[in-house]
Write a protein that holds these residues in place. Structure first.
Motif, PDB file in Angstrom:
ATOM      1  N   PHE A 259     -12.380   0.510 -10.343  1.00 17.65           N
ATOM      2  CA  PHE A 259     -11.268   1.031 -11.145  1.00 17.65           C
ATOM      3  C   PHE A 259     -10.038   1.208 -10.247  1.00 17.65           C
ATOM      4  O   PHE A 259      -8.926   0.808 -10.587  1.00 17.65           O
ATOM      5  N   ALA A 260     -10.265   1.805  -9.077  1.00 15.67           N
ATOM      6  CA  ALA A 260      -9.152   2.059  -8.152  1.00 15.67           C
ATOM      7  C   ALA A 260      -8.594   0.752  -7.597  1.00 15.67           C
ATOM      8  O   ALA A 260      -7.369   0.600  -7.456  1.00 15.67           O
ATOM      9  N   TRP A 261      -9.473  -0.181  -7.296  1.00 16.70           N
ATOM     10  CA  TRP A 261      -9.025  -1.465  -6.730  1.00 16.70           C
ATOM     11  C   TRP A 261      -8.127  -2.199  -7.725  1.00 16.70           C
ATOM     12  O   TRP A 261      -7.069  -2.717  -7.389  1.00 16.70           O
ATOM     13  N   TYR A 262      -8.570  -2.231  -8.999  1.00 15.46           N
ATOM     14  CA  TYR A 262      -7.777  -2.894 -10.034  1.00 15.46           C
ATOM     15  C   TYR A 262      -6.388  -2.254 -10.129  1.00 15.46           C
ATOM     16  O   TYR A 262      -5.366  -2.946 -10.193  1.00 15.46           O
ATOM     17  N   HIS A 263      -6.340  -0.930 -10.134  1.00 15.77           N
ATOM     18  CA  HIS A 263      -5.036  -0.265 -10.290  1.00 15.77           C
ATOM     19  C   HIS A 263      -4.184  -0.371  -9.029  1.00 15.77           C
ATOM     20  O   HIS A 263      -2.964  -0.288  -9.104  1.00 15.77           O
ATOM     21  N   HIS A 264      -4.832  -0.567  -7.892  1.00 12.11           N
ATOM     22  CA  HIS A 264      -4.050  -0.827  -6.678  1.00 12.11           C
ATOM     23  C   HIS A 264      -3.321  -2.164  -6.801  1.00 12.11           C
ATOM     24  O   HIS A 264      -2.198  -2.323  -6.310  1.00 12.11           O
ATOM     25  N   LEU A 265      -3.939  -3.106  -7.481  1.00 12.80           N
ATOM     26  CA  LEU A 265      -3.312  -4.419  -7.681  1.00 12.80           C
ATOM     27  C   LEU A 265      -2.289  -4.380  -8.818  1.00 12.80           C
ATOM     28  O   LEU A 265      -1.517  -5.319  -8.985  1.00 12.80           O
ATOM     29  N   ASN A 266      -2.332  -3.338  -9.632  1.00 16.94           N
ATOM     30  CA  ASN A 266      -1.418  -3.221 -10.769  1.00 16.94           C
ATOM     31  C   ASN A 266      -0.735  -1.849 -10.756  1.00 16.94           C
ATOM     32  O   ASN A 266      -1.020  -0.990 -11.582  1.00 16.94           O
ATOM     33  N   PRO A 267       0.166  -1.632  -9.792  1.00 19.50           N
ATOM     34  CA  PRO A 267       0.774  -0.291  -9.664  1.00 19.50           C
ATOM     35  C   PRO A 267       1.765   0.014 -10.795  1.00 19.50           C
ATOM     36  O   PRO A 267       2.174  -0.875 -11.541  1.00 19.50           O
ATOM     37  N   ILE A 268       2.126   1.267 -10.876  1.00 17.39           N
ATOM     38  CA  ILE A 268       3.022   1.759 -11.931  1.00 17.39           C
ATOM     39  C   ILE A 268       4.244   2.381 -11.256  1.00 17.39           C
ATOM     40  O   ILE A 268       4.111   3.037 -10.227  1.00 17.39           O
ATOM     41  N   THR A 269       5.405   2.191 -11.873  1.00 19.12           N
ATOM     42  CA  THR A 269       6.586   2.933 -11.425  1.00 19.12           C
ATOM     43  C   THR A 269       7.023   3.833 -12.572  1.00 19.12           C
ATOM     44  O   THR A 269       7.255   3.365 -13.687  1.00 19.12           O
ATOM     45  N   MET A 270       7.072   5.125 -12.294  1.00 22.80           N
ATOM     46  CA  MET A 270       7.415   6.083 -13.343  1.00 22.80           C
ATOM     47  C   MET A 270       8.123   7.275 -12.695  1.00 22.80           C
ATOM     48  O   MET A 270       7.702   7.739 -11.627  1.00 22.80           O
ATOM     49  N   ASP A 271       9.187   7.737 -13.329  1.00 25.51           N
ATOM     50  CA  ASP A 271       9.952   8.902 -12.840  1.00 25.51           C
ATOM     51  C   ASP A 271      10.380   8.729 -11.379  1.00 25.51           C
ATOM     52  O   ASP A 271      10.392   9.703 -10.605  1.00 25.51           O
ATOM     53  N   GLY A 272      10.661   7.516 -10.991  1.00 23.26           N
ATOM     54  CA  GLY A 272      11.116   7.282  -9.626  1.00 23.26           C
ATOM     55  C   GLY A 272      10.000   7.167  -8.600  1.00 23.26           C
ATOM     56  O   GLY A 272      10.261   7.029  -7.415  1.00 23.26           O
ATOM     57  N   PHE A 273       8.756   7.247  -9.035  1.00 22.39           N
ATOM     58  CA  PHE A 273       7.626   7.127  -8.112  1.00 22.39           C
ATOM     59  C   PHE A 273       6.859   5.842  -8.413  1.00 22.39           C
ATOM     60  O   PHE A 273       6.633   5.512  -9.580  1.00 22.39           O
ATOM     61  N   THR A 274       6.477   5.162  -7.373  1.00 26.45           N
ATOM     62  CA  THR A 274       5.570   4.019  -7.548  1.00 26.45           C
ATOM     63  C   THR A 274       4.207   4.428  -7.023  1.00 26.45           C
ATOM     64  O   THR A 274       4.093   4.900  -5.885  1.00 26.45           O
ATOM     65  N   TYR A 275       3.216   4.276  -7.870  1.00 25.38           N
ATOM     66  CA  TYR A 275       1.879   4.732  -7.471  1.00 25.38           C
ATOM     67  C   TYR A 275       0.820   3.856  -8.120  1.00 25.38           C
ATOM     68  O   TYR A 275       1.089   3.113  -9.070  1.00 25.38           O
ATOM     69  N   ASP A 276      -0.388   3.964  -7.598  1.00 29.44           N
ATOM     70  CA  ASP A 276      -1.509   3.195  -8.134  1.00 29.44           C
ATOM     71  C   ASP A 276      -2.285   4.014  -9.165  1.00 29.44           C
ATOM     72  O   ASP A 276      -2.644   3.523 -10.227  1.00 29.44           O
ATOM     73  N   VAL A 277      -2.589   5.239  -8.801  1.00 26.42           N
ATOM     74  CA  VAL A 277      -3.361   6.134  -9.688  1.00 26.42           C
ATOM     75  C   VAL A 277      -2.759   7.534  -9.554  1.00 26.42           C
ATOM     76  O   VAL A 277      -1.990   7.787  -8.635  1.00 26.42           O
ATOM     77  N   ASP A 278      -3.134   8.432 -10.473  1.00 25.29           N
ATOM     78  CA  ASP A 278      -2.792   9.836 -10.229  1.00 25.29           C
ATOM     79  C   ASP A 278      -4.087  10.635 -10.049  1.00 25.29           C
ATOM     80  O   ASP A 278      -5.180  10.076 -10.100  1.00 25.29           O
ATOM     81  N   ASN A 279      -3.928  11.942  -9.822  1.00 28.63           N
ATOM     82  CA  ASN A 279      -5.098  12.733  -9.440  1.00 28.63           C
ATOM     83  C   ASN A 279      -5.769  13.409 -10.630  1.00 28.63           C
ATOM     84  O   ASN A 279      -6.542  14.338 -10.449  1.00 28.63           O
ATOM     85  N   THR A 280      -5.451  12.994 -11.838  1.00 33.70           N
ATOM     86  CA  THR A 280      -6.020  13.660 -13.011  1.00 33.70           C
ATOM     87  C   THR A 280      -6.871  12.675 -13.818  1.00 33.70           C
ATOM     88  O   THR A 280      -7.032  11.523 -13.432  1.00 33.70           O
ATOM     89  N   THR A 281      -7.315  13.142 -14.969  1.00 35.56           N
ATOM     90  CA  THR A 281      -8.146  12.292 -15.835  1.00 35.56           C
ATOM     91  C   THR A 281      -7.342  11.177 -16.495  1.00 35.56           C
ATOM     92  O   THR A 281      -7.909  10.385 -17.246  1.00 35.56           O
ATOM     93  N   ASN A 282      -6.030  11.111 -16.240  1.00 37.01           N
ATOM     94  CA  ASN A 282      -5.294   9.912 -16.674  1.00 37.01           C
ATOM     95  C   ASN A 282      -5.904   8.676 -16.016  1.00 37.01           C
ATOM     96  O   ASN A 282      -5.955   7.603 -16.602  1.00 37.01           O
ATOM     97  N   PHE A 283      -6.328   8.848 -14.774  1.00 35.70           N
ATOM     98  CA  PHE A 283      -6.981   7.766 -14.036  1.00 35.70           C
ATOM     99  C   PHE A 283      -8.384   8.246 -13.655  1.00 35.70           C
ATOM    100  O   PHE A 283      -9.308   8.074 -14.424  1.00 35.70           O
TER     101      PHE A 283
END
Lengths: 211, 230
Positions: A100-124
């Protein structure tokens, strides 16, 4: 006559454009375990806590933390699976968390000025820094050299949901998602982690990662 | 002056409630001492025996292990079989080790005293910041036991070290049948700190248990997010 030329021109244009689309898709790089290195680190967006001190899936992103990939998997697993569960359920969980983490590392998100792969909650996946446990670390250690991917090696998201206790959770198999409680159910029934993964995900292969 | 019925009922129910909240060892001092004397003496003896166990474990020569049910280190973590009547249920124990680090430098802190609040066990960290493995009870919240049993026990640890703020770590997860570890962050007291008070860190509930708790009371026709769908 003009109409025929017009139609021919249109069809030629269509052929050109569809041809280019096909050409693009034919040459698009499918990210597989063979051509994509395992991530060294992962960018984790840390969201603000709610008033009772728990990470809030709707909270503001405070900062993005760069964490070694393996450390991330180790600090997710005890917060997603239960460390006292069967070791085969923990191994299946470790592979799911990793892919799951590997896939999202390959498909990052940019939101609110931050670019990230995952967050620390149950969203990911639920991540708590330095929360690793001995039993879950052993499970990560046992399967970390493997990847669970499509038959052609393509890295895709291994999705999972909680499911319900003491049930094989067949409906999750239909949806191609692993049930966390289901993994524990099957492990207690004597299945190993690969059999558990094969039950929930169709047409996948276990591959050893080349280093 | 005759006492009216409802008032009498209130007084008697008050006595009953009082007797329920008293500890067994104090039962003989309760106003309803006219009850069966054999039962009272048995309860008192049982409680005294339990107190003796507690006191004897606090001898200066022995390491601080005041939890009466905790087996000696090195023994398998099974509920201790005690002699005679005890008013409390046996609590299973598991191993716990605490690591203490500096919250800013992330370096291990040697010589930190860590106290498990529920059992008053005291241990000290070594050069790597680790305490020795100790046997601790797997305590689940009484509030939730009849509803949805928690998936793990919870404990509170407090860390003390000179020059650092006290750190209270609540909700440390203790799982059945496996060893548990936790990390406590401590923060150095700096000259600009005006109010020096403890730092609290609360370990959140496991999300799998929260889902179970919400599902427990969900009606089939409940509005809201409904049952989880794959």
């Amino acid at each position: 006559m003009n109409k025929a030329i017009g139609l021919a021109g249109t069809s030629a244009l269509l052929a050109l454009s569809t041809g280019s689309v096909f050409a693009t898709s034919a040459h698009a790089q499918v990210q597989t375990v063979d051509n994509t290195p395992e991530p060294a680190t992962i960018r984790v967006a840390i969201r603000s806590m709610n008033p009772s001190g728990e990470p809030d899936p709707r909270g503001k992103i405070m900062y993005v933390q760069n964490i070694p990939f393996r450390e991330y998997v180790e600090d997710c697993l005890p917060n997603e699976w239960i460390p006292s569960w069967n070791v085969e359920a923990l191994k299946a969980g470790a592979l799911a968390v990793k892919m799951f983490a590997w896939y999202h590392h390959l498909n990052p998100i940019t939101m609110d000025g931050f670019t990230y792969d995952v967050d620390n909650t149950t969203n990911f996946q639920t991540f708590r820094y330095d929360s690793r446990q001995i039993e879950t670390n052993a499970a990560v250690n046992a399967v970390f050299k493997y990847a669970y991917v499509r038959r052609n090696g393509e890295i895709i998201e291994l999705n999972y949901r909680a499911g319900t206790q003491n049930s094989p959770n067949w409906q999750y198999r239909n949806a191609q998602k692993m049930a966390q409680w289901g993994s524990q159910y099957w492990a207690d029934e004597g299945r190993n982690y690969l059999q558990i993964l094969q039950f929930y995900y169709a047409n996948r292969d276990l591959r050893q990662i080349r280093t | 002056m005759p006492v009216k019925g409802p008032k009498l009922w209130l007084i008697s129910s008050g006595v009953a409630m009082l007797s329920l909240t008293l500890l067994p060892g104090q039962a003989s001092a309760a106003p309803h001492s006219s009850q069966n004397s054999a039962t009272t003496s048995e309860t008192t003896q049982g409680y005294s025996a339990n107190r003796n166990v507690t006191q004897s474990s606090q001898t200066p020569s022995a390491p601080a292990q005041p939890w009466p049910n905790a087996p000696a280190p090195g023994l398998p973590s099974t509920p201790q079989q005690s002699q005679g009547f005890r008013p409390y249920a046996d609590v299973p124990t598991e191993k716990l080790r605490v690591r203490v680090i500096d919250g800013r430098t992330l370096q291990p802190l040697k010589g930190t005293e860590v106290v498990i609040a529920e059992t008053e066990q005291r241990v000290t960290t070594n050069g790597d910041g680790y305490t020795p493995w100790i046997n601790v009870p797997v305590l689940r919240s009484e509030r939730f036991r009849p509803l949805v049993a928690e998936l793990h026990g919870q404990l509170t640890a407090i860390a003390y070290k000179n020059g650092y703020r006290d750190s209270i770590h609540m909700g440390i997860r203790i799982h059945d049948g496996v060893r548990s570890e936790t990390t406590i962050w401590m923060y150095k007291i700096s000259p600009e700190d005006r109010r020096i008070e403890p730092v609290l860190y609360q370990v959140p509930y496991h999300h799998l248990w929260l889902i179970q708790l919400a599902d427990k009371f969900r009606r089939p026709s409940q509005l809201g997010e409904g049952w989880q769908r794959p």
